[in-house]
Write a protein that holds these residues in place. Structure first.
Motif, mmCIF file in Angstrom:
data_model
loop_
_atom_site.group_PDB
_atom_site.id
_atom_site.type_symbol
_atom_site.label_atom_id
_atom_site.label_comp_id
_atom_site.label_asym_id
_atom_site.label_seq_id
_atom_site.Cartn_x
_atom_site.Cartn_y
_atom_site.Cartn_z
ATOM 1 N N LYS A 10 2.164 -12.834 -4.228
ATOM 2 C CA LYS A 10 3.618 -12.739 -4.244
ATOM 3 C C LYS A 10 4.251 -14.126 -4.137
ATOM 4 N N GLU A 11 3.694 -14.964 -3.251
ATOM 5 C CA GLU A 11 4.230 -16.313 -3.065
ATOM 6 C C GLU A 11 4.053 -17.152 -4.333
ATOM 7 N N CYS A 21 -11.593 -6.040 5.002
ATOM 8 C CA CYS A 21 -11.097 -5.670 3.664
ATOM 9 C C CYS A 21 -9.581 -5.480 3.675
ATOM 10 N N PHE A 22 -9.074 -4.810 4.716
ATOM 11 C CA PHE A 22 -7.642 -4.522 4.783
ATOM 12 C C PHE A 22 -6.834 -5.805 4.916
ATOM 13 N N ILE A 23 -7.248 -6.671 5.835
ATOM 14 C CA ILE A 23 -6.522 -7.924 6.052
ATOM 15 C C ILE A 23 -6.640 -8.837 4.830
ATOM 16 N N SER A 24 -7.834 -8.887 4.229
ATOM 17 C CA SER A 24 -8.027 -9.708 3.024
ATOM 18 C C SER A 24 -7.130 -9.229 1.891
ATOM 19 N N TYR A 25 -7.040 -7.914 1.740
ATOM 20 C CA TYR A 25 -6.208 -7.333 0.682
ATOM 21 C C TYR A 25 -4.732 -7.685 0.896
ATOM 22 N N GLN A 26 -4.258 -7.578 2.152
ATOM 23 C CA GLN A 26 -2.857 -7.881 2.435
ATOM 24 C C GLN A 26 -2.559 -9.371 2.247
ATOM 25 N N LEU A 27 -3.489 -10.227 2.668
ATOM 26 C CA LEU A 27 -3.296 -11.663 2.490
ATOM 27 C C LEU A 27 -3.306 -12.044 1.011
ATOM 28 N N TYR A 28 -4.165 -11.378 0.243
ATOM 29 C CA TYR A 28 -4.198 -11.625 -1.209
ATOM 30 C C TYR A 28 -2.872 -11.231 -1.834
ATOM 31 N N ASN A 29 -2.333 -10.093 -1.448
ATOM 32 C CA ASN A 29 -1.042 -9.658 -1.983
ATOM 33 C C ASN A 29 0.070 -10.638 -1.613
ATOM 34 N N TYR A 30 0.011 -11.132 -0.382
ATOM 35 C CA TYR A 30 1.019 -12.099 0.066
ATOM 36 C C TYR A 30 0.904 -13.405 -0.745
#
Length: 441
Positions: A429-430, A417-426
């Motif tokens: 943003k892109e 969940c944590f990694i998925s959330y950070q990748l989604y934010n990235y």
């Protein structure tokens, strides 16, 4: 321009590794600060088994083993821990194999002068076992140890990139100076100062932690042979006879003490595979090696010396192999060194928290947004501590196996969940950045 690009790359590496590894480092920091005191915790909890009176001679071990097995018929004897002092009990280590959920390792405390059983406790469901397992493998029976090793690599990279990023900056600032301009700068100064002050310690912890965590994978990948693995080449008897073979426990301990200078026997392990041997393991001197490394191997019947392994007399490669755990847990130098270790261990957790705070608050403008960041950090910190305490209570009062049944899936669900959330934010943003460029174009 090249220097600026290089610095920006370092910032990105430092930021991303901090985001993805920081929460694990914070948990390991807290558990590690307590785990260094495992021997002292055990000594405190087992103080009720100290002998009020001592005798002149010890009861033969064969009679003690027979009595313990009579009271625990389904258990097999793993080994014994001889008394370190006259008032210490003898501890017999026994094991009941009933699958992952119901298996139990029990420590039986015995008066060695009378053979009286003083009591017993579960090693599996003990506080010390919980502290070690949550720190060494996050209580995860799958890849927990490897995750901890990767976190060690992450901490090492964070230390190096932090040094390269902040080293130049710290030259222009008095060490220990904390600016009070705003909360972000306050946290940033604390982050830099603590990082620099504990740099060498955290590099050592990161390196040894990475090795200890990834050891099974590295040994297999590079065909690394563990030292100190003497095995008698011939089988003297079959395993059934070997298990029941009587031996002079106390004489074996005395032979080991006489053979290895400054030797403190900590474990006596009889063979069960037909080789008819006894291993007397222990510590030779107060040196930063992992426990139970030096040893004497004897024939179980004749007590003939078959092998002597004194870590102090071994090659550098052996010493390097076995120094990792001793350095990581501060198993040398006494209680004051352990207190120093505990205080320094907390620094990596503080760096994770302050780094996370700096990342979240740097673009916040309003007081409400900043308050939300503080609440987020507080919730993360308290939730982590609460989870560690909660799992500890389950492990000690309900059973370690039940705690792992909760923790193992929780580790992977959280990471996913944590990694998925950070990748989604990235990704978000892109995409937003591309849309902005497209609109301007």
């Amino acid at each position: 321009m090249a220097a600026k690009k290089s610095k920006n790359l370092l910032w990105k590496i430092h930021q991303w590794i901090g985001l993805y590894v920081g929460i694990v480092i914070a948990a390991l920091s807290l558990t590690g600060a307590v785990a260094v005191f495992i021997p002292e915790i055990d000594a405190f909890l087992e103080r009720g088994y100290e002998l009020k009176e001592t005798g002149d001679s010890y009861v033969p071990m064969n009679g003690i083993i027979s009595q313990v097995q009579l009271e625990n018929p389904d258990f097999r004897v793993l080994g014994a821990m001889p008394p370190a002092k006259a008032a210490d009990p003898l501890i017999l280590d026994i094991f009941y194999d009933a699958g992952a959920k119901d298996s139990q390792r029990i420590q039986v405390f015995i008066n060695p002068y009378t053979g009286t059983i003083l009591g017993q406790k579960s090693h599996t469901d003990s506080l010390s076992n919980y502290l070690r397992q949550i720190h060494v493998r996050l209580m995860d029976s799958w890849w927990g140890r490897q995750l901890v090793g990767l976190a060690g690599i992450g901490l090492f990279i964070l230390c190096i990139t932090g040094l390269l990023i902040y080293g130049q900056f710290m030259k222009n600032q008095i060490f220990g100076a904390i600016r009070q301009k705003n909360l972000r700068i306050l946290m940033a100064d604390w982050h830099k100062m603590i990082g620099m002050a504990a740099l060498l310690f955290n590099l050592m912890i990161a390196g040894t932690g990475a090795w200890l965590g990834l050891q099974p994978v590295l040994i297999k990948a590079f065909d690394i042979k563990a030292p100190n693995t003497f095995v008698r080449s011939e089988k003297i008897s079959n395993p059934e006879i070997d298990i029941d073979q009587e031996y002079d426990f106390w004489k074996a301990v005395e032979i080991a003490k006489a053979q290895i200078p400054e030797f403190t026997p900590t474990q006596v392990i009889p063979s069960k595979n037909g080789t008819n041997t006894i291993e007397v393991k222990g510590d030779a001197g107060h040196l930063p090696f992992e426990p139970h490394i030096s040893k004497l191997v004897l024939d179980k019947t004749s007590l003939e010396i078959l092998d002597v392994y004194d870590i102090r007399e071994q090659a550098f490669s052996d010493k390097f192999y076995y120094i990792q755990e001793g350095l990581h847990f501060g198993r040398f130098g006494g209680i004051f060194l352990k207190i120093t270790y505990a205080l320094l261990a907390i620094t990596s957790g503080v760096l994770s928290i302050t780094g996370f705070f700096i990342y979240l608050i740097r673009k916040k403008k309003t007081g409400e947004e900043k308050d939300l960041v503080k609440k987020t950090i507080f919730i993360y910190s308290i939730s982590t501590i609460a989870l560690i305490v909660f799992l500890g209570l389950i492990a000690v009062f309900i059973g370690y196996a039940y705690a792992t049944m909760l923790m193992t899936p929780a580790v992977y669900i959280f990471l996913f969940c944590f990694i998925s959330y950070q990748l989604y934010n990235y990704w978000k943003k892109e995409n937003l950045s591309k849309e902005t460029i497209h609109e301007k174009g």
